[in-house]
Motif scaffolding. Structure first.
Motif, mmCIF file in Angstrom:
data_model
loop_
_atom_site.group_PDB
_atom_site.id
_atom_site.type_symbol
_atom_site.label_atom_id
_atom_site.label_comp_id
_atom_site.label_asym_id
_atom_site.label_seq_id
_atom_site.Cartn_x
_atom_site.Cartn_y
_atom_site.Cartn_z
ATOM 1 N N GLU B 81 0.832 -1.204 0.000
ATOM 2 C CA GLU B 81 0.000 0.000 0.000
ATOM 3 C C GLU B 81 0.859 1.243 0.000
ATOM 4 O O GLU B 81 1.653 1.439 0.908
ATOM 5 C CB GLU B 81 -0.879 -0.024 1.260
ATOM 6 N N ILE B 82 0.686 2.086 -1.037
ATOM 7 C CA ILE B 82 1.364 3.393 -0.993
ATOM 8 C C ILE B 82 0.343 4.523 -1.089
ATOM 9 O O ILE B 82 0.710 5.684 -1.231
ATOM 10 C CB ILE B 82 2.440 3.531 -2.099
ATOM 11 N N GLY B 83 -0.937 4.188 -1.011
ATOM 12 C CA GLY B 83 -1.978 5.212 -1.082
ATOM 13 C C GLY B 83 -3.352 4.565 -1.082
ATOM 14 O O GLY B 83 -3.497 3.348 -0.879
ATOM 15 N N ALA B 84 -4.382 5.368 -1.341
ATOM 16 C CA ALA B 84 -5.772 4.926 -1.211
ATOM 17 C C ALA B 84 -6.114 3.761 -2.145
ATOM 18 O O ALA B 84 -6.921 2.893 -1.798
ATOM 19 C CB ALA B 84 -6.720 6.096 -1.468
ATOM 20 N N PHE B 85 -5.504 3.734 -3.324
ATOM 21 C CA PHE B 85 -5.864 2.668 -4.261
ATOM 22 C C PHE B 85 -5.165 1.354 -3.915
ATOM 23 O O PHE B 85 -5.689 0.274 -4.186
ATOM 24 C CB PHE B 85 -5.623 3.104 -5.710
ATOM 25 N N ASP B 99 -6.018 -13.911 3.189
ATOM 26 C CA ASP B 99 -5.267 -13.582 4.398
ATOM 27 C C ASP B 99 -4.222 -12.544 3.997
ATOM 28 O O ASP B 99 -3.124 -12.878 3.574
ATOM 29 C CB ASP B 99 -4.622 -14.880 4.921
ATOM 30 N N VAL B 100 -4.604 -11.282 4.109
ATOM 31 C CA VAL B 100 -3.774 -10.209 3.556
ATOM 32 C C VAL B 100 -2.716 -9.749 4.551
ATOM 33 O O VAL B 100 -3.031 -9.379 5.677
ATOM 34 C CB VAL B 100 -4.645 -9.014 3.108
ATOM 35 N N ARG B 101 -1.469 -9.775 4.118
ATOM 36 C CA ARG B 101 -0.360 -9.187 4.889
ATOM 37 C C ARG B 101 -0.069 -7.836 4.251
ATOM 38 O O ARG B 101 0.179 -7.759 3.051
ATOM 39 C CB ARG B 101 0.893 -10.061 4.800
ATOM 40 N N TRP B 102 -0.098 -6.801 5.054
ATOM 41 C CA TRP B 102 0.047 -5.446 4.509
ATOM 42 C C TRP B 102 1.485 -4.956 4.600
ATOM 43 O O TRP B 102 2.091 -5.017 5.662
ATOM 44 C CB TRP B 102 -0.844 -4.473 5.282
ATOM 45 N N GLN B 103 1.996 -4.478 3.497
ATOM 46 C CA GLN B 103 3.218 -3.673 3.556
ATOM 47 C C GLN B 103 2.780 -2.235 3.372
ATOM 48 O O GLN B 103 2.415 -1.818 2.273
ATOM 49 C CB GLN B 103 4.209 -4.078 2.455
ATOM 50 N N ARG B 104 2.799 -1.471 4.475
ATOM 51 C CA ARG B 104 2.277 -0.109 4.409
ATOM 52 C C ARG B 104 3.440 0.876 4.249
ATOM 53 O O ARG B 104 4.261 1.018 5.147
ATOM 54 C CB ARG B 104 1.472 0.192 5.669
ATOM 55 N N VAL B 105 3.452 1.523 3.099
ATOM 56 C CA VAL B 105 4.486 2.515 2.813
ATOM 57 C C VAL B 105 3.880 3.886 3.096
ATOM 58 O O VAL B 105 2.702 4.120 2.812
ATOM 59 C CB VAL B 105 4.919 2.403 1.334
ATOM 60 N N GLU B 106 4.673 4.765 3.664
ATOM 61 C CA GLU B 106 4.136 6.092 3.968
ATOM 62 C C GLU B 106 3.621 6.752 2.693
ATOM 63 O O GLU B 106 4.296 6.733 1.661
ATOM 64 C CB GLU B 106 5.223 6.972 4.602
ATOM 65 N N TRP B 107 2.403 7.300 2.757
ATOM 66 C CA TRP B 107 1.811 7.925 1.576
ATOM 67 C C TRP B 107 2.678 9.109 1.134
ATOM 68 O O TRP B 107 3.034 9.956 1.948
ATOM 69 C CB TRP B 107 0.377 8.385 1.870
ATOM 70 N N SER B 137 -3.834 8.445 -5.974
ATOM 71 C CA SER B 137 -4.182 9.272 -4.812
ATOM 72 C C SER B 137 -3.005 10.085 -4.284
ATOM 73 O O SER B 137 -3.205 11.093 -3.617
ATOM 74 C CB SER B 137 -4.759 8.404 -3.693
ATOM 75 N N THR B 138 -1.769 9.638 -4.563
ATOM 76 C CA THR B 138 -0.599 10.352 -4.027
ATOM 77 C C THR B 138 0.307 10.898 -5.129
ATOM 78 O O THR B 138 1.293 11.568 -4.832
ATOM 79 C CB THR B 138 0.253 9.418 -3.132
ATOM 80 N N GLY B 278 5.269 28.442 -6.412
ATOM 81 C CA GLY B 278 5.604 28.464 -4.993
ATOM 82 C C GLY B 278 4.993 27.310 -4.225
ATOM 83 O O GLY B 278 4.952 27.323 -2.994
ATOM 84 N N LEU B 279 4.478 26.306 -4.946
ATOM 85 C CA LEU B 279 3.836 25.167 -4.290
ATOM 86 C C LEU B 279 4.824 23.998 -4.170
ATOM 87 O O LEU B 279 5.838 23.957 -4.877
ATOM 88 C CB LEU B 279 2.626 24.710 -5.104
ATOM 89 N N SER B 280 4.509 23.061 -3.309
ATOM 90 C CA SER B 280 5.356 21.877 -3.128
ATOM 91 C C SER B 280 4.629 20.632 -3.600
ATOM 92 O O SER B 280 3.421 20.476 -3.389
ATOM 93 C CB SER B 280 5.709 21.690 -1.650
ATOM 94 N N LEU B 281 5.385 19.734 -4.211
ATOM 95 C CA LEU B 281 4.816 18.449 -4.626
ATOM 96 C C LEU B 281 4.588 17.577 -3.403
ATOM 97 O O LEU B 281 5.323 17.658 -2.413
ATOM 98 C CB LEU B 281 5.776 17.744 -5.586
ATOM 99 N N PHE B 282 3.553 16.728 -3.476
ATOM 100 C CA PHE B 282 3.305 15.808 -2.364
ATOM 101 C C PHE B 282 4.313 14.654 -2.342
ATOM 102 O O PHE B 282 4.772 14.273 -1.266
ATOM 103 C CB PHE B 282 1.866 15.272 -2.419
ATOM 104 N N PRO B 283 4.675 14.073 -3.481
ATOM 105 C CA PRO B 283 5.671 12.996 -3.442
ATOM 106 C C PRO B 283 6.967 13.502 -2.812
ATOM 107 O O PRO B 283 7.430 14.604 -3.116
ATOM 108 C CB PRO B 283 5.868 12.636 -4.920
#
Lengths: 366, 366
Positions: B81-85, B99-107, B137-138, B278-283
Motif C-alpha cells: 500500500e502506498i496510497g488509497a488505491f 489472508d492479507v499481509r500489509w506492507q504499508r508505505v508512507e503515503w 491518490s498520491t 511556490g507550491l510543493s509536490l506531495f511525493p
C-alpha cells in the motif's frame, strides 16, 4: 439496420447524440445534476418511493448485486426457473453459496401463483424468492403481481429480475411489494447497455444488514452512501448517464400508461403478424406471451441460422434462441424505441426470409 | 471546461462522436469486428502476447476480477500500500477472504524493490503480491519493473493495478513479467469510463484453475470462453467500445514511444509550473513523481475546497485529495488527451486561483 434483438435495442438519434457530451468530473456539480434527475425519473418509472441505485455493469451485474447484498452462504432460497435467465439468477445465488431450491417450470410456460405457493409451502425454510418477471429467452411474462401476493402472504423476500420488463410492461414496484428489482439500460429504457438499475425496499435493506456474501464492486451499502451525495462509489459510465437522462425525459413525457399501451400494441402486432406467416409462438399460452419479446418456434426441418441469415441480409436483425433453445426458436424484440413501420418491416422481411429458405406456410398455401 | 482530474479525462471530439454510433447486436458480426480490432490493439499497447479481456465496469470492477479469479479464501497474499488505491486492492482481497499481509508505505513515497523483497522474505507463505503501479491518490509511480524482478525471483504471482498507468507510462507487461494487469477506459486511453481491461499470463490462468473465491459477473474463464468467439459473456457497453476503437487507432498511429514521451513532457511541465507558483509536490522525491497525475500540497492555512472552487469558476477542474489526504492535497491530471495549451491554462488558472484565496508564494514575492 432494423435491430430487433431484445436488447440492445434501437435508440433514437437525439438520444444517441446525447452520448457525445464532454467528459466531466463524476464528483462534481455537473454530474450531480444529471444523477439527481436520472434518479428522480427512474423512481417515477419504477413507481417506487425507494432509491434507485445505478451500477456501471450490464443487467447481470445488477442481478449479482441483488443476490450478494441480500443473501448469505447456506441460506435456503427458492429460485423459480421458466427459462435461461431464471437459471442464471439461481446459479448466481448458488455460486455465492446459497442453498438454492429450484422450482423448474417447463420452458415456454409461466409460473403460476399456485405453483410458487406450493413450492414455498414445501420449503418452509426458504427466506427469499428469486424470479424473472419477463423471461427474455422464452418470451414469457410471469404474473409477478399475483406471485408477489403469495410470497408476501408467506412473508418472504421477493427478488425480481425485471431486466426486460421494467420501463416497458406494468411493474408497479411498491404496489406489488417487490423487495429487490433490477433492470438494465439497454432494454425498454431506450439507452445503450452499460448501466444496471437496482431498487431495494426497506425490508430488503434489513436483509442487507444480515447478508454475509462477499461484495465489493457491487456493494449496495456503498452505493447507497454515495447516492446520498448524488455520486457512485466507482467511476460511472458517464455517456450512458447522458443517454438515460435524455431517454427518461422522453419516456416520462409520454407517461407510463402510454408506454404500456405501446408495448401491448407491439406485442399484439408482432404475434398477429407471426401467426399470419404460418408460424407458431413458443409460449404455450398466448395469455402470458411477452409484450417485449416474441419467441417463435422454428418450423420443423428449417434452420434458425438460415432464417436469421436471410433476414440479416435484408438488414433486419432477429435474435436466436438461447441455451437449449438455440436451434429451435428465434425471437423478435419489441421494446423501447420501435416505430410501427420498423415492426412491420421486420414482419415483412421475416416473411421474405421464410420464402427464401423454402418454408411454405399453411396459411400461404391455403 | 478544462477537465484536469486523473480520470475521467478529456476526450477529443472525434472520439466523442464515435459514441453516437447505432446500437448493434452484441452477438453479431458488426460487434465481432470491433471486438477483434480493439482486442488486437490493446494487446499491442499492453505489450503482451496474452489476451486482453474487456469487462463492462469501472477499473475497480476489473481489479475485483483480478482478485476473485486468482485467489482463494484463506490464501496468504502481500498487499503493498502506498496510497488509497493500494488500500482498495488489498481490501478487495480481504473482503473475499484472503489472508492479507500489509506492507504499508508512507503515503507520498514509492515502494522499493528492497522493501518488497523484505516483505516477501518475512512472509514466505504468501502466494501473490497485490500492488499499484501508479498511485493516483498520491501522485507516485512505483518502480514496477524492478519490483517485478524481486517478485519473480521469489516465484510469486504479481497482480498489478495499472489503472492509471497502462497506455500512458511504460509498462511492458510481458517483459516485466506481470501476471495480472488491470486498467480502465477513462484513464490514458482517451475513452469514457465504462470498460475495464484485464490481461492474465499463463501462470495467472493456472492460478485461476485453483481459485475458489466466488465469481459470476466477473468470471474471467467465462470472459475467456466468450472472447474466443469475439464476444463478452454479458451485454457490453457498446458505445464505450466504439470510443475505444477510435482512440486506440489514434494512440497506435502515434506509437508507444510518443505516448510515453508525451506523458513525460506533461509531467515535467506540470511539476515545473507548480513549483514556479511556490507550491510543493506531495511525493517526497521527484524521481518517483507520476507522469499522469501531480499531487500538490495545499499551502498551510489554505483550503483545498477554496482553491478548487476558484479554479472551477475559471473553468479548470482540479481534483481534490482522497481519503485521509482530502484536506491536505489537490491534484492535476495529465493523462490521455492533453494539448499543451490546456496544461498551460491549468497552471495559469491555478496561479490566479491561488491569488484569489490570498496565497502569496515565496517565489512570487522574492
Amino acid at each position: 439496420m432494423n435491430l430487433r434483438t431484445p436488447g440492445p435495442t434501437p435508440i433514437p438519434q437525439d438520444i444517441l447524440n446525447a452520448l457525445s457530451g464532454p467528459m466531466i468530473d463524476h464528483r462534481g456539480p455537473f454530474f450531480r445534476d444529471i444523477y439527481d434527475r436520472v434518479s428522480a425519473n427512474l423512481k417515477q418509472l419504477f413507481e417506487t418511493q425507494n432509491d434507485v441505485l445505478m451500477l456501471t455493469s450490464s443487467g447481470s451485474g445488477g442481478l449479482e448485486a441483488a443476490v450478494v447484498n441480500t443473501l448469505s452462504p447456506g441460506e435456503p432460497v427458492l429460485a423459480v426457473e421458466i427459462g435461461a435467465f431464471g437459471v442464471r439468477l439461481g446459479r448466481m445465488a448458488e455460486t455465492f453459496g446459497a442453498d438454492v431450491r429450484w422450482q423448474r417450470v417447463e420452458w415456454g410456460q409461466a409460473a403460476t401463483p399456485e405453483s410458487v405457493a406450493a413450492s414455498l409451502d414445501a420449503n418452509p425454510d426458504v427466506t427469499s424468492v428469486l424470479i424473472t418477471h419477463n423471461e427474455t429467452s422464452t418470451g414469457v411474462t410471469n404474473p409477478i403481481g399475483e406471485i408477489a401476493q403469495v410470497v408476501k402472504q408467506r412473508d418472504r423476500l421477493l427478488i425480481v429480475d425485471a431486466v426486460s420488463s421494467l420501463g416497458s410492461l406494468p411493474c408497479p414496484v411498491d404496489e406489488w411489494g417487490i423487495d429487490v428489482v433490477v433492470t438494465g439500460s439497454q432494454k425498454g429504457w431506450m439507452a445503450p447497455p452499460g448501466l444496471a438499475m437496482v431498487s431495494l425496499s426497506p425490508r430488503a435493506w434489513e436483509a442487507v444488514e444480515k447478508s454475509t456474501m462477499p461484495k465489493f464492486y457491487f456493494d449496495l451499502k456503498q452505493a447507497r452512501d454515495y447516492a446520498a451525495r448524488s455520486q457512485t462509489p466507482w467511476t460511472p459510465a458517464i455517456p450512458i448517464f447522458y443517454a438515460l437522462d435524455a431517454s427518461l425525459t422522453q419516456l416520462l413525457d409520454g407517461g407510463l400508461p402510454a408506454i404500456h399501451a405501446r408495448h401491448q400494441a407491439a406485442g399484439d402486432r408482432i404475434r398477429a403478424g407471426v401467426k399470419a406467416l404460418g408460424l407458431s409462438l413458443f409460449p404455450e399460452d398466448e395469455s402470458y406471451a411477452s409484450n417485449t419479446v416474441t419467441a417463435i418456434k422454428c418450423p420443423d426441418g428449417f434452420s434458425v441460422a438460415d432464417i436469421r441469415k436471410a433476414a440479416a441480409d435484408m438488414d433486419v436483425v432477429l435474435a436466436g434462441g438461447q441455451a437449449r433453445l438455440s436451434d429451435s426458436i428465434f425471437r423478435i424484440g419489441h421494446l423501447g424505441y420501435m416505430p410501427e413501420e420498423e415492426l412491420d418491416e421486420a414482419l415483412e422481411v421475416l416473411g421474405k426470409a421464410l420464402e427464401q429458405v423454402g418454408f411454405a406456410p399453411a396459411a400461404a398455401t391455403a
